[in-house]
Design a protein around this motif. Structure first.
Motif, PDB file in Angstrom:
ATOM      1  N   PRO A  29      45.627  42.754  28.765  1.00 52.36           N
ATOM      2  CA  PRO A  29      46.269  42.305  30.013  1.00 52.36           C
ATOM      3  C   PRO A  29      45.623  41.032  30.533  1.00 52.36           C
ATOM      4  N   VAL A  30      46.402  40.258  31.261  1.00 56.61           N
ATOM      5  CA  VAL A  30      45.882  39.031  31.883  1.00 56.61           C
ATOM      6  C   VAL A  30      44.974  39.416  33.045  1.00 56.61           C
ATOM      7  N   GLU A  31      43.784  38.863  33.067  1.00 53.56           N
ATOM      8  CA  GLU A  31      42.819  39.118  34.137  1.00 53.56           C
ATOM      9  C   GLU A  31      42.474  37.777  34.787  1.00 53.56           C
ATOM     10  N   LEU A  32      43.064  37.520  35.930  1.00 55.40           N
ATOM     11  CA  LEU A  32      42.930  36.203  36.545  1.00 55.40           C
ATOM     12  C   LEU A  32      41.536  35.939  37.108  1.00 55.40           C
ATOM     13  N   ARG A  33      40.715  36.946  37.221  1.00 61.28           N
ATOM     14  CA  ARG A  33      39.329  36.695  37.641  1.00 61.28           C
ATOM     15  C   ARG A  33      38.524  36.097  36.492  1.00 61.28           C
ATOM     16  N   ASP A  34      39.032  36.245  35.271  1.00 56.23           N
ATOM     17  CA  ASP A  34      38.395  35.644  34.111  1.00 56.23           C
ATOM     18  C   ASP A  34      38.703  34.142  34.094  1.00 56.23           C
ATOM     19  N   ASP A  35      37.701  33.317  33.824  1.00 54.81           N
ATOM     20  CA  ASP A  35      37.880  31.867  33.885  1.00 54.81           C
ATOM     21  C   ASP A  35      38.957  31.373  32.935  1.00 54.81           C
ATOM     22  N   VAL A  36      38.954  31.869  31.697  1.00 55.09           N
ATOM     23  CA  VAL A  36      39.913  31.394  30.695  1.00 55.09           C
ATOM     24  C   VAL A  36      41.333  31.784  31.080  1.00 55.09           C
ATOM     25  N   ARG A  38      42.465  32.506  34.048  1.00 54.84           N
ATOM     26  CA  ARG A  38      42.865  31.807  35.271  1.00 54.84           C
ATOM     27  C   ARG A  38      43.254  30.365  34.971  1.00 54.84           C
ATOM     28  N   GLU A  39      42.487  29.695  34.118  1.00 56.60           N
ATOM     29  CA  GLU A  39      42.812  28.317  33.760  1.00 56.60           C
ATOM     30  C   GLU A  39      44.142  28.238  33.012  1.00 56.60           C
ATOM     31  N   ALA A  40      44.415  29.238  32.174  1.00 56.08           N
ATOM     32  CA  ALA A  40      45.704  29.264  31.475  1.00 56.08           C
ATOM     33  C   ALA A  40      46.850  29.462  32.460  1.00 56.08           C
ATOM     34  N   ALA A  41      46.635  30.293  33.472  1.00 62.78           N
ATOM     35  CA  ALA A  41      47.669  30.506  34.485  1.00 62.78           C
ATOM     36  C   ALA A  41      47.902  29.240  35.310  1.00 62.78           C
ATOM     37  N   ILE A  42      46.822  28.532  35.631  1.00 61.83           N
ATOM     38  CA  ILE A  42      46.966  27.262  36.356  1.00 61.83           C
ATOM     39  C   ILE A  42      47.716  26.261  35.497  1.00 61.83           C
ATOM     40  N   ASP A  43      47.431  26.264  34.202  1.00 64.30           N
ATOM     41  CA  ASP A  43      48.154  25.404  33.266  1.00 64.30           C
ATOM     42  C   ASP A  43      49.656  25.688  33.344  1.00 64.30           C
ATOM     43  N   ALA A  62      45.362  32.537  43.556  1.00 66.42           N
ATOM     44  CA  ALA A  62      44.554  32.368  44.765  1.00 66.42           C
ATOM     45  C   ALA A  62      43.804  33.652  45.101  1.00 66.42           C
ATOM     46  N   ARG A  63      44.470  34.798  44.970  1.00 66.28           N
ATOM     47  CA  ARG A  63      43.794  36.076  45.272  1.00 66.28           C
ATOM     48  C   ARG A  63      42.626  36.305  44.319  1.00 66.28           C
ATOM     49  N   ALA A  64      42.838  36.023  43.044  1.00 68.34           N
ATOM     50  CA  ALA A  64      41.768  36.223  42.064  1.00 68.34           C
ATOM     51  C   ALA A  64      40.613  35.256  42.309  1.00 68.34           C
ATOM     52  N   THR A  65      40.930  34.010  42.628  1.00 68.11           N
ATOM     53  CA  THR A  65      39.885  33.024  42.909  1.00 68.11           C
ATOM     54  C   THR A  65      39.123  33.408  44.170  1.00 68.11           C
ATOM     55  N   ALA A  66      39.835  33.932  45.155  1.00 65.82           N
ATOM     56  CA  ALA A  66      39.188  34.370  46.396  1.00 65.82           C
ATOM     57  C   ALA A  66      38.182  35.489  46.119  1.00 65.82           C
ATOM     58  N   LYS A  67      38.525  36.393  45.215  1.00 64.27           N
ATOM     59  CA  LYS A  67      37.595  37.465  44.852  1.00 64.27           C
ATOM     60  C   LYS A  67      36.315  36.882  44.250  1.00 64.27           C
ATOM     61  N   LEU A 379      45.777  31.835  23.229  1.00 62.11           N
ATOM     62  CA  LEU A 379      46.336  33.182  23.395  1.00 62.11           C
ATOM     63  C   LEU A 379      45.658  34.178  22.464  1.00 62.11           C
ATOM     64  N   ALA A 380      45.461  33.788  21.222  1.00 63.87           N
ATOM     65  CA  ALA A 380      44.843  34.699  20.262  1.00 63.87           C
ATOM     66  C   ALA A 380      43.400  35.005  20.631  1.00 63.87           C
ATOM     67  N   ALA A 381      42.664  33.970  21.017  1.00 65.28           N
ATOM     68  CA  ALA A 381      41.263  34.164  21.381  1.00 65.28           C
ATOM     69  C   ALA A 381      41.094  35.019  22.623  1.00 65.28           C
ATOM     70  N   SER A 382      42.156  35.132  23.418  1.00 65.66           N
ATOM     71  CA  SER A 382      42.118  35.971  24.614  1.00 65.66           C
ATOM     72  C   SER A 382      42.567  37.403  24.322  1.00 65.66           C
TER      73      SER A 382
END
Length: 463
Positions: A29-36, A38-43, A62-67, A379-382
């Motif tokens: 699953p996508v975990e937006l608190r993870d840097d990689v 989150r950066e992919a989602a911003i992309d 924003a919620r994940a970054t706030a955490k 994607l594969a590395a994640s």
């Protein structure tokens, strides 16, 4: 199973991947608190049109970054918090007018960050928090603006204490610059541009006075008068003044106010002016065509002192709003997106450029293949081999369609790059057979030393 995991680790090292997860199925699953992640989602955020989908994704980021920021505050890590705050602020760069609604629920966190940065003496992020508070906490807007002015005066006082009274405005500009480029709010852009213009006028006047009545010795030497104000301290304080025209153009371009650039540059004389920028800004102001935007963008991205791919892509996108099928603008915007490490946006722009062009640009086709490979590898590395396979299918579909429009061997090469990335990615996640098949297929399309080496590693480790 243990043997399979060992293979995955060995192949990952040999094929250049760096998996963060053990081989899993289905996709992690996508975990937006993870840097990689989150950066992919911003992309991805950069390719979404304004609307509910973009707002929802941005709110989730924003919620994940706030955490993460809450953790940084609790652990008293101001440097980590400053980087995260800058990332959070940049989410609203395309439409800063939406900031108040998007960050209102995080006002308490922003105030906590303000206290931490003030305590640690971090002036730039402290100013950034105050700028955010002026937008998201309307009841305290006046107070936040007053505090921001206090911070700016304090920063200038430090510079004046070190470099003399003519250092005024130098640190105010430096403090505001990171935020105004990330978040071009109308009032903030106006404040920044006025500071830059006023600073240029003041320094140019000092230099003009010096040229009219130079001292009979070298300024800085013992006993030499420095009444003219032209000193080494002045140079040190305003070291970036040569980029004045570009600084003004960059921030107004990012704010989608390019037609205003000429108005601010036309009366500037002397140091910091730039004839090419002024001329192209004048053409754009008088005739805001797609070509005028393209010409100004080319100047801003190639500047020696202040190159700005962010300003250039803003101009290109403004030009594309006038002429959507302009292949030259699409390519230029794609190059800017690539320089900004926006994989998804550069892919979208390059695809549009290749689809709309009457002639094939083989360099762009190969760049597209490499970008496909980067997306698939990410994607594969994640831990998302299914998503990586879907990205490969999308890439293959586009290149097949493009090959019919513009037949060329370059499409085999571009597709091979993407398929090789898929093979390496699948192998790195423990899907050895699927990885081998993809690598073999990529070699049938076009030779690749990288793919050969990865296949050899798989064969040796599985023998």
């Amino acid at each position: 199973m243990a043997r399979l995991l060992i293979f995955a680790v060995l192949i990952s090292a040999a094929c250049g991947a760096s998996p963060r997860n053990k081989p899993t199925w289905p996709d992690a699953p996508v975990e937006l608190r993870d840097d990689v992640d989150r950066e992919a989602a911003i992309d991805q955020l950069w390719v979404l049109a304004p609307g509910a989908e973009r707002d929802q994704l941005r709110a989730a980021i924003a919620r994940a970054t706030a955490k993460r920021l809450e953790d940084a505050v609790r652990e008293e890590r101001p440097f980590v918090a400053a980087a995260l705050l800058d990332q959070l602020t940049g989410l609203w760069q395309p439409d800063p007018n939406q900031l108040a609604a998007g960050l209102a629920s995080h006002a308490t966190l922003i105030r906590d960050l303000r206290k931490m940065f003030a305590k640690s003496g971090a002036i730039e992020p402290a100013a950034q928090t105050l700028i955010l508070l002026t937008e998201i906490d309307s009841g305290r807007r006046v107070q936040a603006l007053a505090e921001l002015d206090e911070v700016l005066v304090f920063a200038d006082d430090l510079s004046i204490a070190e470099n003399g009274p003519n250092a005024v405005r130098s640190q105010q500009i430096a403090v505001l610059q990171p935020t105004v480029l990330q978040l071009p709010l109308p009032w903030l852009v106006d404040k920044y541009v006025k500071l830059v213009v006023d600073r240029q006028v003041a320094v140019a006047s000092l230099l003009e006075a010096y040229q009219k009545a130079p001292p009979p010795c070298t300024p800085g030497d013992p006993g030499c008068p420095s009444a003219s104000g032209v000193t080494l301290e002045l140079v040190r304080a305003h070291h970036d003044i040569l980029a004045t025209a570009h600084r003004i153009a960059n921030v107004l371009a990012r704010a989608n106010r390019a037609p205003e650039i000429h108005r601010h540059l036309v009366n500037l004389k002397g140091i910091g002016t730039e004839r090419e920028v002024s001329a192209r800004a004048e053409v754009l102001a008088e005739h805001p065509t797609a070509d005028a935007y393209a010409e100004l963008a080319s100047t801003l991205r190639a500047d020696e002192h202040a190159p700005d791919a962010g300003a250039a892509i803003s101009l290109c996108l403004a030009g594309l709003a006038i002429e959507p099928g302009n292949s030259g603008l699409l390519v230029s915007a794609g190059n800017d997106a690539r320089a900004l490490d926006r994989i998804d946006q550069s892919i979208k722009l390059y695809e549009a450029a290749l689809a709309s062009s009457a002639e094939l640009d083989t360099q762009i086709a190969l760049r597209l293949g490499k970008l496909y490979g980067e997306r698939i590898s990410r994607l594969a590395a994640s831990g998302r081999p299914t998503a990586a396979s879907s990205a490969w299918n999308a890439a293959n579909k586009f290149t097949a369609r493009a090959a019919k429009q513009h037949p060329s061997v370059v499409w085999q090469q571009a597709t091979a790059i993407a398929e090789s990335a898929l093979g390496k990615g699948l192998a790195s996640q423990g899907m050895i057979d699927a990885g081998r098949r993809a690598l073999t297929a990529s070699l049938e399309r076009a030779p690749s030393t990288d793919a050969y080496e990865c296949l050899t590693t798989i064969d040796v480790q599985t023998a």
